[in-house]
Motif scaffolding. Sequence first.
Motif, PDB file in Angstrom:
ATOM      1  N   TRP A 125       0.861  -1.182   0.000  1.00 33.12           N
ATOM      2  CA  TRP A 125       0.000   0.000   0.000  1.00 33.12           C
ATOM      3  C   TRP A 125       0.893   1.227   0.000  1.00 33.12           C
ATOM      4  N   LEU A 126       0.564   2.210  -0.800  1.00 32.61           N
ATOM      5  CA  LEU A 126       1.405   3.411  -0.874  1.00 32.61           C
ATOM      6  C   LEU A 126       0.834   4.558  -0.046  1.00 32.61           C
ATOM      7  N   GLY A 127       1.701   5.481   0.315  1.00 33.54           N
ATOM      8  CA  GLY A 127       1.268   6.725   0.940  1.00 33.54           C
ATOM      9  C   GLY A 127       1.140   6.690   2.455  1.00 33.54           C
ATOM     10  N   MET A 128       1.391   5.531   3.049  1.00 36.56           N
ATOM     11  CA  MET A 128       1.191   5.445   4.498  1.00 36.56           C
ATOM     12  C   MET A 128       2.238   6.232   5.280  1.00 36.56           C
ATOM     13  N   ALA A 129       3.484   6.145   4.832  1.00 39.48           N
ATOM     14  CA  ALA A 129       4.550   6.857   5.538  1.00 39.48           C
ATOM     15  C   ALA A 129       4.357   8.374   5.404  1.00 39.48           C
ATOM     16  N   ALA A 130       3.938   8.797   4.217  1.00 35.23           N
ATOM     17  CA  ALA A 130       3.709  10.230   3.993  1.00 35.23           C
ATOM     18  C   ALA A 130       2.544  10.714   4.853  1.00 35.23           C
ATOM     19  N   ALA A 131       1.528   9.879   4.982  1.00 39.10           N
ATOM     20  CA  ALA A 131       0.392  10.233   5.832  1.00 39.10           C
ATOM     21  C   ALA A 131       0.863  10.360   7.283  1.00 39.10           C
ATOM     22  N   ALA A 132       1.687   9.400   7.719  1.00 32.77           N
ATOM     23  CA  ALA A 132       2.187   9.428   9.099  1.00 32.77           C
ATOM     24  C   ALA A 132       3.012  10.688   9.355  1.00 32.77           C
ATOM     25  N   LEU A 133       3.809  11.069   8.356  1.00 33.27           N
ATOM     26  CA  LEU A 133       4.632  12.265   8.512  1.00 33.27           C
ATOM     27  C   LEU A 133       3.748  13.494   8.714  1.00 33.27           C
ATOM     28  N   ASP A 134       2.674  13.590   7.935  1.00 31.60           N
ATOM     29  CA  ASP A 134       1.728  14.694   8.127  1.00 31.60           C
ATOM     30  C   ASP A 134       1.080  14.602   9.502  1.00 31.60           C
ATOM     31  N   GLY A 135       0.874  13.374   9.988  1.00 38.05           N
ATOM     32  CA  GLY A 135       0.341  13.191  11.337  1.00 38.05           C
ATOM     33  C   GLY A 135       1.311  13.714  12.386  1.00 38.05           C
ATOM     34  N   PHE A 136       2.593  13.404  12.213  1.00 38.35           N
ATOM     35  CA  PHE A 136       3.603  13.880  13.169  1.00 38.35           C
ATOM     36  C   PHE A 136       3.696  15.401  13.169  1.00 38.35           C
ATOM     37  N   TRP A 137       3.506  15.995  11.990  1.00 39.18           N
ATOM     38  CA  TRP A 137       3.606  17.456  11.876  1.00 39.18           C
ATOM     39  C   TRP A 137       2.306  18.162  12.248  1.00 39.18           C
ATOM     40  N   GLY A 138       1.280  17.392  12.604  1.00 36.64           N
ATOM     41  CA  GLY A 138       0.004  17.974  13.006  1.00 36.64           C
ATOM     42  C   GLY A 138      -0.828  18.470  11.834  1.00 36.64           C
ATOM     43  N   LYS A 139      -0.503  18.010  10.614  1.00 34.71           N
ATOM     44  CA  LYS A 139      -1.257  18.452   9.442  1.00 34.71           C
ATOM     45  C   LYS A 139      -2.409  17.509   9.127  1.00 34.71           C
ATOM     46  N   ASP A 151      -6.130   5.970  -9.656  1.00 34.75           N
ATOM     47  CA  ASP A 151      -7.098   5.363  -8.746  1.00 34.75           C
ATOM     48  C   ASP A 151      -6.861   3.869  -8.534  1.00 34.75           C
ATOM     49  N   CYS A 152      -5.914   3.302  -9.274  1.00 33.25           N
ATOM     50  CA  CYS A 152      -5.568   1.892  -9.064  1.00 33.25           C
ATOM     51  C   CYS A 152      -4.396   1.733  -8.102  1.00 33.25           C
ATOM     52  N   VAL A 153      -3.749   2.849  -7.738  1.00 31.88           N
ATOM     53  CA  VAL A 153      -2.617   2.770  -6.815  1.00 31.88           C
ATOM     54  C   VAL A 153      -3.155   2.321  -5.454  1.00 31.88           C
ATOM     55  N   PRO A 154      -2.642   1.207  -4.932  1.00 36.39           N
ATOM     56  CA  PRO A 154      -3.231   0.626  -3.724  1.00 36.39           C
ATOM     57  C   PRO A 154      -2.993   1.476  -2.471  1.00 36.39           C
ATOM     58  N   VAL A 155      -4.071   1.692  -1.740  1.00 37.46           N
ATOM     59  CA  VAL A 155      -4.018   2.469  -0.496  1.00 37.46           C
ATOM     60  C   VAL A 155      -4.698   1.640   0.588  1.00 37.46           C
ATOM     61  N   LEU A 156      -4.149   1.661   1.779  1.00 37.14           N
ATOM     62  CA  LEU A 156      -4.763   0.956   2.910  1.00 37.14           C
ATOM     63  C   LEU A 156      -6.239   1.368   2.971  1.00 37.14           C
ATOM     64  N   PRO A 157      -7.170   0.401   2.891  1.00 36.67           N
ATOM     65  CA  PRO A 157      -8.594   0.765   2.836  1.00 36.67           C
ATOM     66  C   PRO A 157      -9.017   1.721   3.961  1.00 36.67           C
ATOM     67  N   ALA A 158      -8.549   1.464   5.169  1.00 35.77           N
ATOM     68  CA  ALA A 158      -8.960   2.328   6.282  1.00 35.77           C
ATOM     69  C   ALA A 158      -8.392   3.736   6.142  1.00 35.77           C
ATOM     70  N   LEU A 159      -7.230   3.868   5.477  1.00 39.66           N
ATOM     71  CA  LEU A 159      -6.652   5.195   5.241  1.00 39.66           C
ATOM     72  C   LEU A 159      -7.460   5.903   4.155  1.00 39.66           C
ATOM     73  N   VAL A 204      -5.009  14.230  11.064  1.00 39.18           N
ATOM     74  CA  VAL A 204      -5.362  13.438  12.251  1.00 39.18           C
ATOM     75  C   VAL A 204      -6.046  12.171  11.760  1.00 39.18           C
ATOM     76  N   PHE A 205      -5.748  11.039  12.407  1.00 35.51           N
ATOM     77  CA  PHE A 205      -6.275   9.753  11.944  1.00 35.51           C
ATOM     78  C   PHE A 205      -6.949   8.998  13.077  1.00 35.51           C
ATOM     79  N   PRO A 206      -7.875   8.123  12.732  1.00 39.55           N
ATOM     80  CA  PRO A 206      -8.371   7.184  13.737  1.00 39.55           C
ATOM     81  C   PRO A 206      -7.181   6.353  14.266  1.00 39.55           C
ATOM     82  N   GLU A 207      -7.256   5.924  15.499  1.00 39.90           N
ATOM     83  CA  GLU A 207      -6.137   5.261  16.170  1.00 39.90           C
ATOM     84  C   GLU A 207      -5.534   4.095  15.357  1.00 39.90           C
ATOM     85  N   ASN A 208      -6.402   3.236  14.794  1.00 37.15           N
ATOM     86  CA  ASN A 208      -5.868   2.062  14.074  1.00 37.15           C
ATOM     87  C   ASN A 208      -5.105   2.471  12.810  1.00 37.15           C
ATOM     88  N   VAL A 209      -5.586   3.518  12.116  1.00 35.35           N
ATOM     89  CA  VAL A 209      -4.909   3.994  10.909  1.00 35.35           C
ATOM     90  C   VAL A 209      -3.579   4.638  11.289  1.00 35.35           C
TER      91      VAL A 209
END
Length: 318
Positions: free
Chosen positions: A156-170, A232-240, A172-177
């Motif tokens: 799944w792509l984009g998870m690390a980038a999402a986390a980085l935005d989470g760390f920077w406060g840009k 739109d075919c690039v795989p992303v974690l469904p919950a993300l 917010v995600f549900p706990e499991n994501v």
Amino acid sequence: MTEFEFIYNFLAKQQDSDVLLGIGDDAAIVRPHAGYDLCFSSDMLISDRHFFADAAPADIAHKVLAVNVSDMAAMGAMPRWVLLSAAFPELNEVWLSEFCGTLFEQLSQYGITLIGGDTTRGNLTFNITIVGEVAKGQGLRRSSARVGDDIWVSGWLGMAAAALDGFWGKAVFPENVWRSCREKLLRPVPRVALGCELLMLAHAAQDVSDGLVQDLGHILKASKVGAELWADCVPVLPALRECSTVEQLRVWPLSGGDDYELLFTAPKAAREQILAAGEASNTPVARIGKIVEGTHLQILDHAGNEIHLNKTGFDHFG
Ligand code: ADP
Ligand code: MG
């Protein structure tokens, strides 16, 4: 603790019958398997650029090794040996024990031996040089994509980038994501088994570390071809996917960094085998586009409209 106490008490602990001379001499001597080519790569991680300076030493150890192992995976090579050059502000026994604990656990998991390196005082910095083996002439390259090839990506792509935005406060995600994305940023798992399965199957390959679109561009340039990428075919974690905006779903998976997934091209005739390779290596693989004539990369949405990105990936000097 002195430099040499660190080297001999913390680092010189592995046995490897193919290492004729390991840590302790001016250079190491290794004996590759007959019939194999050697692959070399080197990746540097600097505090507050590649990892947070106050990150857990175990996480830093994990990442500094993983990003290097990922380069071997991209070549279809088995990682065998590493050299570790490191600068530490001080030799803190507790910090180093935690760092080395994870480092050696990871090294043994991959069957890699630490054969040397360098230790100096300075801002926290790591450089690993990794050596892998691949059957003679079979190493996967960026330059072998051919018109008509499918484009595939693992995981799944984009998870690390999402986390980085989470760390920077840009964001917010549900706990499991948050937990899944954070894990992917801090402890990426390189796709070594998939890389080996792709030998003789894939045409071109590389790992995705600086953003999918930018990295695909490297394959296109090296192979002198163009591509159609189906965003739109690039795989992303469904919950993300569920908790993200349309904008975030364009940015994180397409241009976010630190994925450490494999991006590869293969002929249409190999589709079944690629899916089987994914299963054999327990790695999800998805078809995300095709190689076309020309040199242009066209990014399309599910309706066939072209998408233009502001940013295609990460560049240290961009
Ligand atoms: P030299 O003076 O020849 O550069 P050093 O005294 O720096 O050698 O290092 C002694 C030995 O310890 C060498 O074999 C070197 O490869 C090894 N070494 C030093 N630092 C590290 C490290 N961070 N990780 C692994 N091996 C190391
Ligand atoms: Mg020397």
